[in-house]
Design a protein around this motif. Structure first.
Motif, mmCIF file in Angstrom:
data_model
loop_
_atom_site.group_PDB
_atom_site.id
_atom_site.type_symbol
_atom_site.label_atom_id
_atom_site.label_comp_id
_atom_site.label_asym_id
_atom_site.label_seq_id
_atom_site.Cartn_x
_atom_site.Cartn_y
_atom_site.Cartn_z
ATOM 1 N N VAL A 234 19.789 13.541 -1.512
ATOM 2 C CA VAL A 234 20.759 14.596 -1.547
ATOM 3 C C VAL A 234 20.636 15.089 -2.840
ATOM 4 C CG1 VAL A 234 23.014 15.027 -1.471
ATOM 5 C CG2 VAL A 234 22.427 13.609 0.501
ATOM 6 N N VAL A 235 20.735 16.441 -2.880
ATOM 7 C CA VAL A 235 20.663 17.278 -4.039
ATOM 8 C C VAL A 235 22.005 18.182 -3.979
ATOM 9 C CG1 VAL A 235 19.432 19.006 -5.611
ATOM 10 C CG2 VAL A 235 18.254 16.845 -4.766
ATOM 11 N N TYR A 236 22.898 18.496 -4.960
ATOM 12 C CA TYR A 236 23.768 19.261 -4.879
ATOM 13 C C TYR A 236 23.455 20.401 -5.814
ATOM 14 C CZ TYR A 236 26.263 15.724 -2.335
ATOM 15 O OH TYR A 236 26.605 14.803 -1.542
ATOM 16 N N ALA A 237 23.493 21.711 -5.547
ATOM 17 C CA ALA A 237 23.098 22.996 -6.396
ATOM 18 C C ALA A 237 24.202 23.971 -6.327
ATOM 19 C CB ALA A 237 22.043 23.440 -6.226
ATOM 20 N N GLN A 238 24.792 24.418 -7.475
ATOM 21 C CA GLN A 238 25.591 25.550 -7.415
ATOM 22 C C GLN A 238 25.069 26.859 -7.375
ATOM 23 O OE1 GLN A 238 28.766 25.775 -10.489
ATOM 24 N NE2 GLN A 238 29.868 27.341 -9.396
ATOM 25 N N GLN A 239 25.741 27.505 -6.321
ATOM 26 C CA GLN A 239 25.206 29.141 -6.407
ATOM 27 C C GLN A 239 25.755 29.833 -7.696
ATOM 28 O OE1 GLN A 239 26.471 30.905 -2.627
ATOM 29 N NE2 GLN A 239 25.374 32.504 -2.842
ATOM 30 N N ASN A 240 24.865 31.087 -7.874
ATOM 31 C CA ASN A 240 25.356 31.756 -9.051
ATOM 32 C C ASN A 240 26.449 32.606 -8.537
ATOM 33 O OD1 ASN A 240 25.293 33.605 -10.878
ATOM 34 N ND2 ASN A 240 23.256 34.033 -11.099
ATOM 35 N N PRO A 241 27.622 32.491 -9.373
ATOM 36 C CA PRO A 241 28.559 33.284 -9.124
ATOM 37 C C PRO A 241 28.652 34.692 -9.106
ATOM 38 C CG PRO A 241 29.185 31.277 -10.455
ATOM 39 C CD PRO A 241 27.784 31.642 -10.652
ATOM 40 N N ALA A 242 27.687 35.147 -9.871
ATOM 41 C CA ALA A 242 27.187 36.722 -10.105
ATOM 42 C C ALA A 242 26.796 37.271 -8.815
ATOM 43 C CB ALA A 242 26.450 36.908 -11.611
ATOM 44 N N VAL A 243 25.824 36.236 -8.335
ATOM 45 C CA VAL A 243 25.252 36.763 -7.079
ATOM 46 C C VAL A 243 26.249 36.904 -5.659
ATOM 47 C CG1 VAL A 243 22.838 36.412 -7.709
ATOM 48 C CG2 VAL A 243 24.200 34.693 -6.144
ATOM 49 N N ILE A 244 27.367 36.049 -5.656
ATOM 50 C CA ILE A 244 28.386 35.988 -4.744
ATOM 51 C C ILE A 244 29.220 37.110 -5.065
ATOM 52 C CG2 ILE A 244 30.588 34.568 -4.049
ATOM 53 C CD1 ILE A 244 29.361 32.024 -4.823
ATOM 54 N N ASP A 245 29.450 37.794 -6.134
ATOM 55 C CA ASP A 245 30.003 38.929 -6.436
ATOM 56 C C ASP A 245 29.143 40.053 -6.091
ATOM 57 O OD1 ASP A 245 32.700 37.688 -7.197
ATOM 58 O OD2 ASP A 245 32.009 37.660 -9.094
ATOM 59 N N ALA A 246 27.813 39.902 -5.756
ATOM 60 C CA ALA A 246 27.106 41.100 -5.540
ATOM 61 C C ALA A 246 26.676 41.218 -3.969
ATOM 62 C CB ALA A 246 25.620 40.920 -6.273
ATOM 63 N N GLY A 247 27.607 40.075 -3.089
ATOM 64 C CA GLY A 247 27.546 40.072 -2.024
ATOM 65 C C GLY A 247 26.773 39.062 -1.298
ATOM 66 N N VAL A 248 26.155 38.065 -1.982
ATOM 67 C CA VAL A 248 25.688 36.864 -1.521
ATOM 68 C C VAL A 248 26.509 35.771 -0.988
ATOM 69 C CG1 VAL A 248 24.006 35.159 -1.743
ATOM 70 C CG2 VAL A 248 23.609 37.547 -2.997
ATOM 71 N N PHE A 249 27.257 36.047 0.214
ATOM 72 C CA PHE A 249 28.461 35.038 0.697
ATOM 73 C C PHE A 249 27.786 33.665 1.073
ATOM 74 C CE2 PHE A 249 26.708 37.829 3.774
ATOM 75 C CZ PHE A 249 26.678 37.196 4.981
ATOM 76 N N HIS A 250 26.783 33.740 1.442
ATOM 77 C CA HIS A 250 26.033 32.468 1.780
ATOM 78 C C HIS A 250 24.743 32.037 1.253
ATOM 79 C CE1 HIS A 250 28.319 32.446 5.742
ATOM 80 N NE2 HIS A 250 29.077 31.768 5.063
ATOM 81 N N ASN A 251 24.357 30.959 0.635
ATOM 82 C CA ASN A 251 23.031 30.574 0.229
ATOM 83 C C ASN A 251 21.940 31.155 0.905
ATOM 84 O OD1 ASN A 251 21.489 29.242 -1.839
ATOM 85 N ND2 ASN A 251 20.679 28.112 0.016
ATOM 86 N N ASP A 252 22.107 31.314 2.194
ATOM 87 C CA ASP A 252 20.875 31.841 3.021
ATOM 88 C C ASP A 252 20.664 33.327 2.967
ATOM 89 O OD1 ASP A 252 22.896 32.646 4.838
ATOM 90 O OD2 ASP A 252 22.427 31.450 6.471
ATOM 91 N N VAL A 253 21.425 33.814 2.037
ATOM 92 C CA VAL A 253 21.113 35.461 1.837
ATOM 93 C C VAL A 253 20.363 35.468 0.650
ATOM 94 C CG1 VAL A 253 22.426 37.435 1.316
ATOM 95 C CG2 VAL A 253 23.318 35.914 2.974
ATOM 96 N N ILE A 254 20.039 34.474 -0.027
ATOM 97 C CA ILE A 254 19.405 34.582 -1.461
ATOM 98 C C ILE A 254 18.461 33.565 -1.615
ATOM 99 C CG2 ILE A 254 20.900 32.715 -2.933
ATOM 100 C CD1 ILE A 254 19.820 36.494 -3.804
ATOM 101 N N ALA A 255 18.263 32.751 -0.646
ATOM 102 C CA ALA A 255 17.056 31.538 -0.482
ATOM 103 C C ALA A 255 17.008 30.956 0.864
ATOM 104 C CB ALA A 255 17.580 30.256 -1.555
ATOM 105 N N VAL A 256 15.859 30.385 1.083
ATOM 106 C CA VAL A 256 15.324 29.678 2.316
ATOM 107 C C VAL A 256 14.524 28.589 2.237
ATOM 108 C CG1 VAL A 256 13.698 31.343 2.984
ATOM 109 C CG2 VAL A 256 14.750 30.021 4.875
ATOM 110 N N GLY A 257 14.586 27.603 2.919
ATOM 111 C CA GLY A 257 13.810 26.508 2.405
ATOM 112 C C GLY A 257 13.112 25.719 3.960
ATOM 113 N N ASN A 258 12.033 25.294 3.878
ATOM 114 C CA ASN A 258 11.432 24.562 4.930
ATOM 115 C C ASN A 258 10.229 23.583 4.373
ATOM 116 O OD1 ASN A 258 10.642 24.067 7.688
ATOM 117 N ND2 ASN A 258 8.969 25.360 7.373
ATOM 118 N N GLY A 259 10.408 22.647 5.273
ATOM 119 C CA GLY A 259 9.229 21.460 4.763
ATOM 120 C C GLY A 259 9.386 21.088 3.255
ATOM 121 N N GLU A 260 8.331 21.419 2.729
ATOM 122 C CA GLU A 260 8.423 21.021 1.107
ATOM 123 C C GLU A 260 8.609 22.266 0.220
ATOM 124 O OE1 GLU A 260 5.248 17.308 0.946
ATOM 125 O OE2 GLU A 260 4.387 19.232 1.508
ATOM 126 N N VAL A 261 8.977 23.476 1.064
ATOM 127 C CA VAL A 261 9.040 24.745 0.039
ATOM 128 C C VAL A 261 10.191 25.368 0.093
ATOM 129 C CG1 VAL A 261 8.012 27.066 0.032
ATOM 130 C CG2 VAL A 261 6.411 25.295 0.890
#
Length: 448
Positions: free
Chosen positions: A234-261
Protein backbone atom coordinates in the motif's frame (compact mmCIF):
# COMPACT_ATOMS: atom_id res chain seq x y z
CA UNK A 1 -3.99 -18.88 -13.92
CA UNK A 2 -4.82 -16.23 -16.50
CA UNK A 3 -6.17 -12.95 -15.14
CA UNK A 4 -7.64 -9.80 -16.62
CA UNK A 5 -9.00 -6.43 -15.59
CA UNK A 6 -12.70 -6.07 -16.29
CA UNK A 7 -14.22 -2.61 -16.73
CA UNK A 8 -17.78 -2.46 -15.39
CA UNK A 9 -19.31 0.70 -16.86
CA UNK A 10 -22.20 2.48 -15.24
CA UNK A 11 -25.40 2.49 -17.25
CA UNK A 12 -26.79 6.03 -17.31
CA UNK A 13 -30.15 6.22 -15.54
CA UNK A 14 -33.45 7.53 -16.96
CA UNK A 15 -33.35 10.69 -14.80
CA UNK A 16 -30.01 11.99 -16.11
CA UNK A 17 -30.22 15.76 -15.62
CA UNK A 18 -28.05 18.82 -15.11
CA UNK A 19 -28.89 19.83 -11.58
CA UNK A 20 -25.51 21.45 -10.85
CA UNK A 21 -25.29 19.52 -7.59
CA UNK A 22 -21.56 18.94 -7.31
CA UNK A 23 -19.76 21.92 -5.78
CA UNK A 24 -16.09 21.72 -6.77
CA UNK A 25 -16.89 20.02 -10.08
CA UNK A 26 -16.46 22.76 -12.71
CA UNK A 27 -18.46 21.03 -15.45
CA UNK A 28 -21.36 20.19 -13.15
CA UNK A 29 -21.59 23.78 -11.94
CA UNK A 30 -21.15 25.48 -15.31
CA UNK A 31 -23.82 23.41 -17.09
CA UNK A 32 -26.44 23.63 -14.35
CA UNK A 33 -30.07 23.98 -15.48
CA UNK A 34 -29.42 23.00 -19.09
CA UNK A 35 -31.72 20.50 -20.75
CA UNK A 36 -30.29 16.97 -20.72
CA UNK A 37 -30.90 14.02 -23.03
CA UNK A 38 -31.06 10.81 -20.96
CA UNK A 39 -31.49 8.59 -24.02
CA UNK A 40 -28.45 10.01 -25.76
CA UNK A 41 -26.41 9.77 -22.56
CA UNK A 42 -27.22 6.08 -22.09
CA UNK A 43 -26.54 5.26 -25.73
CA UNK A 44 -23.20 7.10 -25.65
CA UNK A 45 -22.14 5.03 -22.65
CA UNK A 46 -23.28 1.79 -24.25
CA UNK A 47 -21.39 2.65 -27.45
CA UNK A 48 -18.15 2.92 -25.45
CA UNK A 49 -18.82 -0.42 -23.75
CA UNK A 50 -19.43 -2.12 -27.09
CA UNK A 51 -16.33 -0.59 -28.67
CA UNK A 52 -14.07 -1.83 -25.87
CA UNK A 53 -15.67 -5.26 -26.03
CA UNK A 54 -14.95 -5.37 -29.76
CA UNK A 55 -11.33 -4.42 -29.09
CA UNK A 56 -11.00 -7.60 -27.04
CA UNK A 57 -11.39 -6.21 -23.53
CA UNK A 58 -13.74 -7.93 -21.09
CA UNK A 59 -16.50 -5.43 -20.45
CA UNK A 60 -19.30 -5.41 -17.93
CA UNK A 61 -22.24 -3.18 -17.05
CA UNK A 62 -23.39 -1.83 -13.68
CA UNK A 63 -27.07 -0.94 -13.26
CA UNK A 64 -28.26 2.57 -12.30
CA UNK A 65 -30.27 3.51 -9.20
CA UNK A 66 -33.97 4.06 -8.67
CA UNK A 67 -34.71 7.75 -9.02
CA UNK A 68 -36.30 9.85 -7.72
CA UNK A 69 -35.42 8.37 -4.35
CA UNK A 70 -38.82 8.65 -2.70
CA UNK A 71 -37.65 6.90 0.46
CA UNK A 72 -34.97 9.56 0.94
CA UNK A 73 -37.60 12.28 0.55
CA UNK A 74 -39.87 10.55 3.07
CA UNK A 75 -37.01 10.47 5.56
CA UNK A 76 -36.85 14.26 5.22
CA UNK A 77 -40.48 14.74 6.22
CA UNK A 78 -42.49 14.52 2.99
CA UNK A 79 -45.50 12.24 3.27
CA UNK A 80 -48.43 10.73 1.41
CA UNK A 81 -48.45 8.68 -1.77
CA UNK A 82 -45.33 8.60 -3.92
CA UNK A 83 -46.88 11.18 -6.23
CA UNK A 84 -47.75 13.43 -3.29
CA UNK A 85 -44.22 13.16 -1.89
CA UNK A 86 -42.78 14.28 -5.23
CA UNK A 87 -45.27 17.12 -5.59
CA UNK A 88 -44.65 18.35 -2.03
CA UNK A 89 -40.90 18.31 -2.54
CA UNK A 90 -41.24 20.20 -5.81
CA UNK A 91 -43.34 22.87 -4.14
CA UNK A 92 -41.51 23.18 -0.82
CA UNK A 93 -37.89 22.19 -1.49
CA UNK A 94 -37.06 21.83 -5.17
CA UNK A 95 -33.30 21.41 -4.53
CA UNK A 96 -34.08 18.27 -2.51
CA UNK A 97 -36.17 16.85 -5.33
CA UNK A 98 -33.39 17.57 -7.81
CA UNK A 99 -30.90 15.81 -5.54
CA UNK A 100 -33.20 12.81 -5.16
CA UNK A 101 -33.40 12.54 -8.97
CA UNK A 102 -29.67 12.64 -9.66
CA UNK A 103 -28.34 9.97 -12.02
CA UNK A 104 -24.85 10.38 -10.55
CA UNK A 105 -24.56 6.64 -9.88
CA UNK A 106 -23.56 6.39 -13.58
CA UNK A 107 -20.05 7.34 -12.43
CA UNK A 108 -19.27 3.98 -10.92
CA UNK A 109 -15.62 4.85 -10.30
CA UNK A 110 -17.18 6.19 -7.10
CA UNK A 111 -19.27 3.10 -6.39
CA UNK A 112 -16.65 1.23 -4.38
CA UNK A 113 -13.00 0.45 -3.81
CA UNK A 114 -11.97 -2.96 -5.10
CA UNK A 115 -8.95 -5.05 -4.07
CA UNK A 116 -8.10 -8.16 -6.14
CA UNK A 117 -7.62 -11.52 -4.48
CA UNK A 118 -3.84 -11.46 -5.08
CA UNK A 119 -3.56 -8.54 -2.64
CA UNK A 120 -5.91 -9.57 0.16
CA UNK A 121 -5.23 -11.63 3.27
CA UNK A 122 -8.04 -14.13 2.65
CA UNK A 123 -7.50 -14.50 -1.11
CA UNK A 124 -10.90 -13.07 -2.07
CA UNK A 125 -11.82 -10.01 -4.13
CA UNK A 126 -12.92 -7.32 -1.66
CA UNK A 127 -15.45 -4.54 -2.29
CA UNK A 128 -16.16 -1.59 0.01
CA UNK A 129 -19.04 0.60 -1.11
CA UNK A 130 -18.16 4.30 -0.95
CA UNK A 131 -20.17 6.43 1.47
CA UNK A 132 -19.83 9.53 -0.78
CA UNK A 133 -20.91 11.62 2.17
CA UNK A 134 -19.44 14.87 0.84
CA UNK A 135 -22.50 15.38 -1.39
CA UNK A 136 -26.06 14.56 -0.28
CA UNK A 137 -27.21 13.37 -3.71
CA UNK A 138 -24.41 10.79 -3.77
CA UNK A 139 -24.56 9.84 -0.09
CA UNK A 140 -27.90 8.10 -0.67
CA UNK A 141 -26.43 5.71 -3.26
CA UNK A 142 -24.46 3.16 -1.26
CA UNK A 143 -27.30 0.93 0.05
CA UNK A 144 -28.47 0.14 -3.49
CA UNK A 145 -24.88 0.04 -4.75
CA UNK A 146 -24.13 -2.66 -2.19
CA UNK A 147 -27.13 -4.73 -3.27
CA UNK A 148 -26.25 -4.41 -6.96
CA UNK A 149 -22.61 -5.36 -6.38
CA UNK A 150 -23.76 -8.23 -4.20
CA UNK A 151 -25.95 -9.52 -7.02
CA UNK A 152 -23.10 -9.21 -9.52
CA UNK A 153 -20.42 -10.79 -7.30
CA UNK A 154 -22.49 -13.16 -5.20
CA UNK A 155 -20.19 -16.15 -4.62
CA UNK A 156 -18.84 -15.73 -1.08
CA UNK A 157 -16.05 -18.17 -1.83
CA UNK A 158 -14.52 -15.61 -4.16
CA UNK A 159 -15.99 -12.22 -3.19
CA UNK A 160 -16.23 -10.26 0.07
CA UNK A 161 -18.43 -7.19 0.50
CA UNK A 162 -18.05 -4.48 3.16
CA UNK A 163 -20.59 -1.87 4.14
CA UNK A 164 -19.77 1.77 3.53
CA UNK A 165 -17.63 3.52 6.14
CA UNK A 166 -19.35 5.68 8.79
CA UNK A 167 -21.11 8.55 7.05
CA UNK A 168 -19.20 11.33 8.80
CA UNK A 169 -16.75 13.88 7.45
CA UNK A 170 -13.75 12.17 9.07
CA UNK A 171 -14.28 9.10 6.89
CA UNK A 172 -15.24 10.71 3.60
CA UNK A 173 -14.74 7.98 0.99
CA UNK A 174 -15.13 8.47 -2.77
CA UNK A 175 -14.23 4.96 -3.88
CA UNK A 176 -12.00 4.01 -6.78
CA UNK A 177 -11.85 7.57 -8.12
CA UNK A 178 -9.01 8.02 -5.61
CA UNK A 179 -7.58 4.50 -5.87
CA UNK A 180 -5.26 2.87 -8.39
CA UNK A 181 -3.44 -0.43 -8.42
CA UNK A 182 -0.02 -1.13 -9.88
CA UNK A 183 1.10 -4.65 -10.75
CA UNK A 184 3.28 -6.64 -13.12
CA UNK A 185 0.33 -8.85 -14.00
CA UNK A 186 -3.31 -8.55 -12.91
CA UNK A 187 -3.15 -11.96 -11.24
CA UNK A 188 -0.03 -11.18 -9.20
CA UNK A 189 0.26 -9.26 -5.96
CA UNK A 190 0.41 -5.52 -6.56
CA UNK A 191 0.70 -2.17 -4.84
CA UNK A 192 -2.54 -0.34 -4.11
CA UNK A 193 -2.28 3.43 -4.38
CA UNK A 194 -4.65 5.49 -2.22
CA UNK A 195 -4.84 9.25 -2.83
CA UNK A 196 -6.39 11.49 -0.18
CA UNK A 197 -7.22 15.18 -0.12
CA UNK A 198 -6.93 15.80 3.61
CA UNK A 199 -6.45 14.19 6.98
CA UNK A 200 -9.32 14.34 9.44
CA UNK A 201 -7.13 14.19 12.55
CA UNK A 202 -3.56 15.13 11.59
CA UNK A 203 -3.11 18.89 11.11
CA UNK A 204 0.30 18.43 9.47
CA UNK A 205 -1.45 17.80 6.17
CA UNK A 206 -2.53 20.99 4.34
CA UNK A 207 -6.10 21.29 3.09
CA UNK A 208 -7.62 23.14 0.13
CA UNK A 209 -9.10 26.57 0.81
CA UNK A 210 -11.86 26.87 -1.80
CA UNK A 211 -13.35 23.46 -2.56
CA UNK A 212 -13.79 20.48 -0.22
CA UNK A 213 -11.30 17.64 -0.13
CA UNK A 214 -13.63 14.68 -0.43
CA UNK A 215 -11.31 11.77 0.43
CA UNK A 216 -9.66 11.52 3.84
CA UNK A 217 -6.49 9.66 4.72
CA UNK A 218 -8.37 7.90 7.50
CA UNK A 219 -10.98 6.54 5.08
CA UNK A 220 -8.28 5.17 2.79
CA UNK A 221 -6.52 3.51 5.71
CA UNK A 222 -9.78 1.98 6.92
CA UNK A 223 -10.51 0.47 3.49
CA UNK A 224 -6.99 -1.00 3.37
CA UNK A 225 -7.56 -2.63 6.76
CA UNK A 226 -10.97 -3.99 5.78
CA UNK A 227 -9.49 -5.54 2.65
CA UNK A 228 -6.61 -7.15 4.54
CA UNK A 229 -3.89 -5.41 2.54
CA UNK A 230 -0.22 -5.77 3.46
CA UNK A 231 1.65 -2.65 4.58
CA UNK A 232 4.26 -3.28 1.91
CA UNK A 233 1.49 -3.43 -0.69
CA UNK A 234 0.00 0.00 0.00
CA UNK A 235 1.12 3.56 -0.75
CA UNK A 236 -0.74 6.66 0.44
CA UNK A 237 -0.28 9.99 -1.32
CA UNK A 238 -1.79 13.41 -0.80
CA UNK A 239 -3.44 15.29 -3.61
CA UNK A 240 -2.14 18.81 -4.16
CA UNK A 241 -4.62 21.14 -2.38
CA UNK A 242 -4.06 23.78 -5.07
CA UNK A 243 -5.40 21.49 -7.81
CA UNK A 244 -8.44 20.60 -5.72
CA UNK A 245 -9.15 24.33 -5.58
CA UNK A 246 -8.73 24.41 -9.38
CA UNK A 247 -11.55 21.88 -9.84
CA UNK A 248 -9.74 18.55 -9.42
CA UNK A 249 -12.34 17.04 -7.10
CA UNK A 250 -11.03 13.47 -7.49
CA UNK A 251 -7.57 12.12 -8.23
CA UNK A 252 -8.86 10.56 -11.45
CA UNK A 253 -9.23 14.08 -12.86
CA UNK A 254 -5.45 14.63 -12.64
CA UNK A 255 -3.88 11.12 -12.82
CA UNK A 256 -4.57 7.61 -14.07
CA UNK A 257 -2.65 4.40 -13.55
CA UNK A 258 -2.62 0.89 -14.95
CA UNK A 259 -0.24 -2.06 -14.81
CA UNK A 260 3.18 -0.64 -14.02
CA UNK A 261 2.45 2.87 -15.31
CA UNK A 262 1.27 6.11 -13.68
CA UNK A 263 0.20 8.89 -16.08
CA UNK A 264 -0.07 12.12 -14.10
CA UNK A 265 0.12 15.90 -14.20
CA UNK A 266 3.15 17.64 -12.76
CA UNK A 267 0.98 19.42 -10.16
CA UNK A 268 -1.15 16.41 -9.16
CA UNK A 269 0.46 15.49 -5.83
CA UNK A 270 2.37 16.78 -2.85
CA UNK A 271 5.80 15.22 -2.18
CA UNK A 272 5.80 13.69 -5.64
CA UNK A 273 9.40 12.44 -5.66
CA UNK A 274 8.96 10.66 -2.34
CA UNK A 275 5.72 9.08 -3.56
CA UNK A 276 7.26 7.89 -6.84
CA UNK A 277 10.19 6.42 -4.97
CA UNK A 278 7.91 4.49 -2.63
CA UNK A 279 5.87 3.13 -5.54
CA UNK A 280 9.00 2.11 -7.39
CA UNK A 281 10.48 0.44 -4.33
CA UNK A 282 7.40 -1.51 -3.30
CA UNK A 283 6.50 -2.65 -6.81
CA UNK A 284 10.14 -3.53 -7.43
CA UNK A 285 10.13 -5.91 -4.47
CA UNK A 286 7.24 -7.72 -6.20
CA UNK A 287 9.22 -8.05 -9.42
CA UNK A 288 7.58 -5.11 -11.15
CA UNK A 289 9.13 -2.18 -12.98
CA UNK A 290 7.23 0.95 -12.01
CA UNK A 291 7.21 3.69 -14.67
CA UNK A 292 5.73 7.16 -14.64
CA UNK A 293 4.73 9.60 -17.36
CA UNK A 294 4.59 13.18 -16.12
CA UNK A 295 2.70 15.77 -18.15
CA UNK A 296 4.49 19.12 -17.64
CA UNK A 297 2.41 22.14 -16.69
CA UNK A 298 4.25 24.07 -19.41
CA UNK A 299 2.58 21.87 -22.02
CA UNK A 300 -0.80 21.27 -20.38
CA UNK A 301 -1.99 23.53 -17.60
CA UNK A 302 -4.26 22.33 -14.81
CA UNK A 303 -7.16 24.33 -16.26
CA UNK A 304 -6.77 22.57 -19.63
CA UNK A 305 -6.55 19.21 -17.87
CA UNK A 306 -9.78 19.91 -15.98
CA UNK A 307 -11.70 21.20 -18.99
CA UNK A 308 -10.58 18.42 -21.34
CA UNK A 309 -10.54 15.59 -18.76
CA UNK A 310 -7.23 14.40 -20.20
CA UNK A 311 -6.53 12.32 -17.10
CA UNK A 312 -10.08 11.10 -16.63
CA UNK A 313 -9.21 8.60 -19.30
CA UNK A 314 -8.92 4.83 -19.44
CA UNK A 315 -5.38 3.51 -19.66
CA UNK A 316 -5.66 -0.01 -21.04
CA UNK A 317 -3.04 -2.73 -21.58
CA UNK A 318 -2.83 -4.50 -24.92
CA UNK A 319 -1.52 -7.99 -25.56
CA UNK A 320 1.70 -6.65 -27.11
CA UNK A 321 2.57 -4.72 -23.95
CA UNK A 322 1.64 -1.31 -25.33
CA UNK A 323 -1.07 0.86 -23.87
CA UNK A 324 -4.18 2.50 -25.26
CA UNK A 325 -5.64 5.72 -23.89
CA UNK A 326 -9.41 6.24 -24.10
CA UNK A 327 -10.23 9.96 -23.96
CA UNK A 328 -13.35 12.12 -24.39
CA UNK A 329 -13.94 14.27 -27.47
CA UNK A 330 -13.10 17.32 -25.38
CA UNK A 331 -9.41 16.33 -25.51
CA UNK A 332 -9.38 16.63 -29.29
CA UNK A 333 -11.17 19.98 -29.06
CA UNK A 334 -8.45 21.41 -26.80
CA UNK A 335 -5.49 22.43 -28.97
CA UNK A 336 -2.83 22.17 -26.25
CA UNK A 337 -4.08 18.82 -24.97
CA UNK A 338 -4.40 17.33 -28.44
CA UNK A 339 -0.93 18.54 -29.41
CA UNK A 340 0.48 16.88 -26.31
CA UNK A 341 -1.31 13.60 -27.07
CA UNK A 342 -0.09 13.59 -30.67
CA UNK A 343 3.47 13.96 -29.43
CA UNK A 344 2.97 11.31 -26.76
CA UNK A 345 1.78 8.62 -29.16
CA UNK A 346 4.40 9.39 -31.80
CA UNK A 347 7.31 9.22 -29.38
CA UNK A 348 7.49 5.43 -29.33
CA UNK A 349 6.74 5.25 -25.62
CA UNK A 350 4.35 3.05 -23.69
CA UNK A 351 1.15 4.82 -24.79
CA UNK A 352 0.95 4.07 -28.51
CA UNK A 353 -2.62 5.03 -29.40
CA UNK A 354 -5.39 7.38 -28.34
CA UNK A 355 -9.04 6.65 -29.09
CA UNK A 356 -11.66 9.38 -28.78
CA UNK A 357 -15.26 8.88 -27.65
CA UNK A 358 -18.22 11.23 -27.64
CA UNK A 359 -19.44 11.29 -24.05
CA UNK A 360 -20.79 14.83 -24.08
CA UNK A 361 -23.88 14.08 -21.98
CA UNK A 362 -21.73 12.69 -19.17
CA UNK A 363 -18.95 15.23 -19.62
CA UNK A 364 -21.33 18.17 -19.22
CA UNK A 365 -22.13 16.85 -15.75
CA UNK A 366 -18.46 16.34 -14.91
CA UNK A 367 -17.78 12.67 -15.70
CA UNK A 368 -15.46 11.27 -18.37
CA UNK A 369 -14.40 7.76 -19.45
CA UNK A 370 -12.69 6.93 -16.15
CA UNK A 371 -15.65 8.11 -14.07
CA UNK A 372 -17.92 5.74 -15.96
CA UNK A 373 -16.07 2.55 -15.09
CA UNK A 374 -15.23 0.43 -12.05
CA UNK A 375 -12.15 -1.75 -12.56
CA UNK A 376 -12.13 -5.27 -11.15
CA UNK A 377 -9.12 -7.55 -11.64
CA UNK A 378 -10.21 -11.20 -11.78
CA UNK A 379 -8.62 -14.55 -12.45
CA UNK A 380 -10.36 -17.13 -14.63
CA UNK A 381 -12.15 -18.83 -11.75
CA UNK A 382 -13.40 -15.53 -10.33
CA UNK A 383 -14.55 -14.28 -13.72
CA UNK A 384 -16.53 -17.50 -14.16
CA UNK A 385 -18.18 -16.81 -10.78
CA UNK A 386 -19.40 -13.34 -11.82
CA UNK A 387 -23.10 -13.07 -12.66
CA UNK A 388 -22.95 -13.70 -16.44
CA UNK A 389 -25.90 -11.40 -17.04
CA UNK A 390 -23.72 -8.31 -16.48
CA UNK A 391 -20.93 -9.21 -18.92
CA UNK A 392 -21.26 -7.32 -22.19
CA UNK A 393 -21.95 -9.30 -25.35
CA UNK A 394 -23.33 -8.30 -28.72
CA UNK A 395 -26.81 -9.66 -27.85
CA UNK A 396 -26.75 -7.83 -24.49
CA UNK A 397 -25.73 -4.60 -26.20
CA UNK A 398 -28.58 -4.94 -28.67
CA UNK A 399 -31.04 -5.69 -25.87
CA UNK A 400 -29.90 -2.73 -23.79
CA UNK A 401 -30.05 -0.26 -26.67
CA UNK A 402 -33.60 -1.41 -27.38
CA UNK A 403 -34.40 -1.08 -23.69
CA UNK A 404 -33.07 2.50 -23.65
CA UNK A 405 -35.01 3.41 -26.80
CA UNK A 406 -38.16 2.06 -25.19
CA UNK A 407 -37.92 3.66 -21.74
CA UNK A 408 -35.80 6.83 -21.86
CA UNK A 409 -36.82 10.39 -22.60
CA UNK A 410 -35.07 12.52 -25.23
CA UNK A 411 -35.13 15.64 -23.08
CA UNK A 412 -35.27 16.38 -19.37
CA UNK A 413 -35.33 19.71 -17.59
CA UNK A 414 -35.54 20.49 -13.89
CA UNK A 415 -39.27 21.17 -14.09
CA UNK A 416 -39.83 17.67 -15.53
CA UNK A 417 -38.54 16.12 -12.31
CA UNK A 418 -41.78 17.13 -10.57
CA UNK A 419 -43.78 14.83 -12.86
CA UNK A 420 -44.78 11.70 -10.86
CA UNK A 421 -44.94 9.84 -14.16
CA UNK A 422 -41.13 9.98 -14.32
CA UNK A 423 -40.92 7.76 -11.22
CA UNK A 424 -43.27 5.21 -12.81
CA UNK A 425 -41.22 5.27 -16.01
CA UNK A 426 -38.02 4.72 -14.06
CA UNK A 427 -39.43 1.83 -12.01
CA UNK A 428 -40.87 0.13 -15.08
CA UNK A 429 -37.52 0.41 -16.84
CA UNK A 430 -35.49 -0.85 -13.88
CA UNK A 431 -37.83 -3.76 -13.21
CA UNK A 432 -37.21 -4.90 -16.77
CA UNK A 433 -33.48 -4.22 -16.47
CA UNK A 434 -33.06 -6.49 -13.45
CA UNK A 435 -34.49 -9.30 -15.54
CA UNK A 436 -32.18 -8.51 -18.45
CA UNK A 437 -29.10 -8.44 -16.21
CA UNK A 438 -30.33 -11.31 -14.00
CA UNK A 439 -29.89 -9.27 -10.82
CA UNK A 440 -32.97 -10.31 -8.91
CA UNK A 441 -34.67 -7.80 -6.61
CA UNK A 442 -32.15 -5.05 -5.79
CA UNK A 443 -34.27 -1.87 -5.83
CA UNK A 444 -36.36 -0.61 -2.89
CA UNK A 445 -39.60 -0.73 -4.90
CA UNK A 446 -38.94 -4.40 -5.65
CA UNK A 447 -38.15 -5.27 -2.03
CA UNK A 448 -40.70 -3.28 -0.01
Amino acid sequence: MKSCEVNFDGLVGPTHNYGGLSYGNVASQSNSQQSSNPKEAALQGLAKMKALMEMGFVQGVLAPQERPDVAALRSLGFAGTDAQVIQQAAKQAMPLLVASCSASSMWVANAATVSPSADTADGRVHFTAANLNCKYHRSIEHPTTSRVLGAMFADQKHFAHHAALPAVAQFGDEGAANHTRFCRDYGEAGVEFFVFGRSAFDTRYPAPQKYPARQTLEASQAVARLHGLRDDGVVYAQQNPAVIDAGVFHNDVIAVGNGEVLFYHEDAFLNTDQMLGELQGKLGKLGGNFQSICVPRAQVGVEDAVRSYLFNSQLLSRADGSMLLIVPEECRANERVWQYLQGLTSSGGLIREVKVFDLKQSMQNGGGPACLRLRVALNETELAAVNPGVIMTVPLYDTLTQWVDKHYRDSLRETDLADPQLLLECRTALDELTQILKLGSVYPFQIN
